[in-house]
Scaffold this motif. Structure first.
Motif, short mmCIF file in Angstrom:
data_model
loop_
_atom_site.label_atom_id
_atom_site.label_comp_id
_atom_site.label_asym_id
_atom_site.label_seq_id
_atom_site.Cartn_x
_atom_site.Cartn_y
_atom_site.Cartn_z
N GLY A 375 0.84 -1.20 0.00
CA GLY A 375 0.00 0.00 0.00
C GLY A 375 0.87 1.24 0.00
N GLN A 404 -7.58 0.01 -14.60
CA GLN A 404 -7.27 -0.76 -13.39
C GLN A 404 -6.26 -0.05 -12.48
N GLU A 407 -7.92 2.77 -10.65
CA GLU A 407 -8.78 2.29 -9.58
C GLU A 407 -7.96 1.88 -8.36
N GLU A 408 -6.84 1.19 -8.59
CA GLU A 408 -5.99 0.77 -7.48
C GLU A 408 -5.41 1.98 -6.75
N LEU A 410 -6.61 5.05 -6.55
CA LEU A 410 -7.65 5.73 -5.77
C LEU A 410 -8.01 4.95 -4.52
N GLY A 411 -7.90 3.62 -4.60
CA GLY A 411 -8.16 2.81 -3.42
C GLY A 411 -7.15 3.03 -2.31
N LEU A 412 -5.96 3.50 -2.67
CA LEU A 412 -4.94 3.79 -1.66
C LEU A 412 -5.13 5.16 -1.02
N GLU A 414 -7.39 7.10 0.62
CA GLU A 414 -8.69 7.14 1.32
C GLU A 414 -8.61 7.80 2.68
N ARG A 443 -14.93 9.76 -7.93
CA ARG A 443 -13.84 9.52 -6.97
C ARG A 443 -12.68 10.48 -7.22
N GLN A 731 -19.30 5.93 -3.09
CA GLN A 731 -18.50 6.89 -2.33
C GLN A 731 -19.27 7.41 -1.12
N ALA A 734 -19.13 4.81 1.53
CA ALA A 734 -17.81 4.80 2.17
C ALA A 734 -17.68 5.96 3.16
#
Length: 834
Positions: A375, A404, A407-408, A410-412, A414, A443, A731, A734
């Motif tokens: 991460g 992809q 997306e990964e 943006l997932g980090l 948060e 996002r 979102q 979340a």
């Protein structure tokens, strides 16, 4: 005026010699596009441009020519004209489906006609039909564009070639939408409209290119002009390309000005309307909505506000989370990969010990040098060294699967307690821009996004849209020597802005609600330019309010100064339309009527409208018997694929389409009339680069790939999405979960958390078009930090209640556009209307 013009690199750029792997011509003569002329008139920080394309029919039968070409992504196209046989036909702006019907009907009747359509913010299609043998037809486009300005210099960039783009997705099994070399897919339903065929390197008869830029400082102090990548001459404020230059890279001219804060008020001139014709009758697109913009009267004039940033304070920057994405796909080969590695390494080197970061390099797969499960890691010397070491070893390969890794990344990002930054280093040459925006748009609005576009023919429109959604900046790098200058700008942007939370207060000037372009933030060395509409007389003042780095207030008041000209209104209209189109792309399909109405009202081309010019004289009974898709140059700096064996172009029947390109998974040279492409297993994507736009999709039908059927091939639009909030429900869910996790916070921390939550909800609300309940909640939460009397506990309960109601279960959102589980790919996109 005499100003010395210098090169951005030592020495000059000589045009490429006429040598290569072969030449191409049809059996009946050369290709139809003879010349491209660009006349640019630069006045201070705006530019008016006329683009002239000259077509000639070298055949002995009537011809239809198709040309896929670029224009600046921020330009507003406001006029279109066709000239032939001493006749001049002014183009009419119409709803796109209607314009196509008018064009096809005229062509079938034997009338001379032309149509100009926008496929992307910087990609357009020109079709000119019923050019009789030996005839020359000229089409002219008029456009206006703003010049971006920072660090004391404005930049005029004019693209000259549409670069090949990576096309992901599953091929659609119906007729192609356009005449390009790639098949339409579920991820890029209009791929065949943005992938022109490509000439062999060294084609000996290139299109004649003439480009002239006339510079008027308009009272500003012009101290220097610098050109890039082209051989130019300069005399008394006029810059010209020397003969022999090819359409294979962007033309870039940088002008060193001293800018100043200003407020310019420009009243409207004559209202532009599409003129009625004998065939179409009265205009039906503007009546009833002529003075409406998102439900508001659009006003009587346009204001242009330029604000210089304040001096930097000594406030300490907060901790950051930075996700760095590096495109290492096949199209990044050569100098671009070298520049991208350097850019990414310099970004890593600027991180401090208080920051956390992740590096993701991607092509068809995603790699993380610091570990798949790591991460975000602290920006220690050891971690930064490991990341730079990984970047130094990267080589270009594979296809550009961008969705992809984004997306990964943006997932980090948060953690709302830290500044969240996403940096994308790429050439942007992908075709699925709309799919990426639809999946990630909401996002991106909660993260600061900076894009670094590296190419001599960069996909600036897409990269600019990404940066705009994330309130970041887009830096374009056309050569290695430009990199150092560009990275200095990026480093400042990654740091905290000087002023945030900008708002406007009008005094004696009635600003139209919803008309102001994005305010953003103020960065060191980067003046902010804002456009908007006003009602009434051209007088009054605007005050810009914001917060400094240290949390203190900042404001600047500017008195309006009347001016004249059509460019500000056109530039504002283009920005307004782009904002509506982006909202459409993420699911608000009910905006289609508003987009068409605004486009027709202001006479500015967009993806929902088209310019069409029809001559009343019949010149070719039975319509065109020959169709040619004009090939384009391979962008300068791109490596040509290898060839199995050169194949000479064979003579073709008069009715055969002529398309010349480098195609096929093994790099086989193909010409129109040759064997049908599409062997089983052929990849969709950069075959020449390990998967890319030279490839012919498996099972692609030959006909639609090489000839445009005379009938329209646009499918009906997708039905309107009934609830625009669906796109952001994940979102909101979340945010609700995080809010519940923070219940134990003390009152001061609760107040700060609610204010931060309000800012994020405001971004989501703006992205879905200002949904009332979400907007009201965001506004009240954002205001609580500065209001000591605010009931924090009541606000907290209200936030939980409203987010619970607005988010739902979140399970049905966010799946639009996915091909997973589909029995077959289907087409449903707004530009496919009949």
């Amino acid at each position: 005026m005499t100003v010395q013009i210098t090169s951005l690199k030592p020495g000059e750029y000589a045009p490429a010699p006429d040598a290569g792997l072969g030449t191409l011509s049809t059996g009946k003569g050369n290709l139809p596009l003879e010349s491209v002329e660009v006349e640019a008139n630069i006045t201070a920080l705006t530019c008016g441009v006329e683009v002239t394309q000259g077509f000639r029919n070298p055949h002995d039968v009537p011809l239809e020519a198709t040309y896929i070409f670029p224009l600046p992504d921020r330009a507003a196209v406001t006029a279109f004209r066709m000239e032939a046989d001493d006749r001049v036909v002014e183009g009419v702006l119409k709803e796109r489906g209607q314009a196509r019907q008018d064009y096809d009907r005229a062509i079938a009747r034997g009338q001379r006609a032309a149509i100009a359509e926008e496929e992307r913010p910087d990609v357009f299609t020109m079709r000119v039909g019923n050019i009789v043998p030996g005839e020359r037809v000229t089409v002219r486009l008029t456009l206006s564009q703003p010049l971006p300005y920072e660090d004391g210099a404005a930049t005029f960039r004019f693209p000259l070639v549409v670069a090949p783009r990576y096309i992901p997705g599953t091929p659609l099994d119906d007729l192609a939408a356009g005449d390009g070399v790639s098949a339409d897919t579920d991820a890029v339903p209009d791929a065949s409209r943005i992938t022109p065929p490509v000439l062999l390197p060294g084609f000996p008869n290139p299109v004649r290119l003439a480009l002239t830029a006339r510079v008027d400082p308009a009272g500003l102090d012009l101290t220097e002009m610098r050109s890039s990548l082209h051989v130019v001459s300069q005399e008394d404020g006029v810059v010209r390309l020397l003969p022999g230059e090819r359409l294979d890279r962007d033309f870039v001219l940088r002008l060193a000005f001293d800018a100043s804060s200003a407020l310019t008020l420009v009243p409207d001139g004559e209202t532009r309307r599409p003129a009625p014709t004998a065939e179409t009758g009265a205009d039906t697109g503007a009546d009833g909505v002529d003075a409406e913009i998102d439900g508001e009267a659009d006003g009587d004039g346009t204001f242009v506000l330029t604000v210089l940033p304040p001096a930097r304070t000594d406030a300490r920057r907060g901790p950051r989370d930075v996700a760095l994405l590096l495109d290492r796909s096949g199209s990044m080969t050569g100098w671009k990969m070298v520049a991208a590695r350097r850019a990414a390494a310099r970004i890593v080197d600027t991180l401090s010990s208080a920051d956390r970061f992740a590096v993701l390099s991607f092509d068809s797969v995603v790699e993380r040098p610091l570990g798949v499960d790591a991460g975000l890691v602290p920006a220690t010397d050891r971690n930064r060294y490991r990341a730079v070491e990984h970047l130094a070893r990267l080589e270009a390969r594979g296809g550009t699967e961008m969705l992809q890794p984004m997306e990964e990344a943006l997932g980090l990002l948060e953690d709302p307690g830290r500044e969240r930054v996403l940096v994308l280093v790429t050439d942007g040459q992908v075709g699925n821009e709309d799919q990426i925006l639809e999946r990630l748009g909401s996002r991106l609005a909660a993260v600061r996004v900076h894009t670094v576009g590296i190419d001599r023919a960069v996909n600036a429109g897409f990269l600019g849209r990404l940066a705009g959604l994330g309130a970041g900046r887009c830096e374009l790098v056309e050569s290695e020597d430009r990199l150092d200058e560009a990275m200095e700008h990026i480093h400042r942007r990654i740091g905290s802005p000087l002023v945030t939370g900008l708002s406007l207060k009008a005094e004696g000037l009635e600003v139209v609600a919803g008309s102001v372009t994005h305010l953003g933030s103020l960065y060191s060395g980067v003046p902010l330019t804002v456009y908007g509409r006003y009602r009434g007389a051209s007088r009054g003042a605007l005050t810009v309010h914001g917060l400094r780095e240290d949390g203190g207030p900042w404001e600047q008041r500017l008195e309006g100064r009347p001016a004249e000209g059509d460019a500000p209104r056109a530039i504002w209209a283009r920005a307004h339309l782009r904002r509506l189109e982006d909202r459409y792309a993420v699911g608000e399909h009910a905006l289609e009527h508003d987009i068409v109405a605004a486009s027709l009202r202001h006479g500015v081309l967009c993806r929902f409208t088209a310019f069409v010019a029809v001559d009343t004289r019949v010149v070719a009974e039975g319509g065109p018997r020959h169709r040619v898709v004009q090939p384009v140059e391979l962008p300068s700096g791109w490596e040509a694929p290898g060839f199995a064996a050169p194949i000479a172009a064979a003579p073709m029947a008069a009715s055969a389409p002529a398309v010349f390109s480098v195609m096929g998974g093994e790099g086989t040279l193909m010409a129109g009339g040759g064997p049908a492409p599409g062997a089983a297993g052929a990849p969709v994507g950069d075959a020449a680069f390990g998967g890319g736009p030279f490839a012919v999709p498996s099972g692609a039908p030959r006909g639609p790939m090489f000839a445009r059927p005379s009938s329209p091939r646009m499918a009906p639009p997708a039905p309107p999405v009934p609830h625009s909030l669906d796109i952001v429900r994940p979102q909101l869910a979340a945010e609700l979960a995080r809010l519940r996790e923070q219940e134990a916070l003390a009152a001061p921390e609760r107040r700060r958390y609610l204010a931060d939550l309000g800012s994020r909800l405001a971004a989501l609300a703006a992205y879905v078009g200002g949904e009332n309940e979400l907007s009201a909640l965001a506004r009240d939460l954002s205001a609580c930090e500065g209001d000591p009397a605010a009931d924090v506990d009541a606000l907290w309960r209200r936030a939980v209640e409203r987010l619970t109601a607005l988010s739902g279960d979140g399970t049905s959102a966010g799946t639009t556009g996915s091909a997973a589980g589909r029995p077959r790919a289907q087409r449903a996109s707004f530009w496919k209307r009949s």
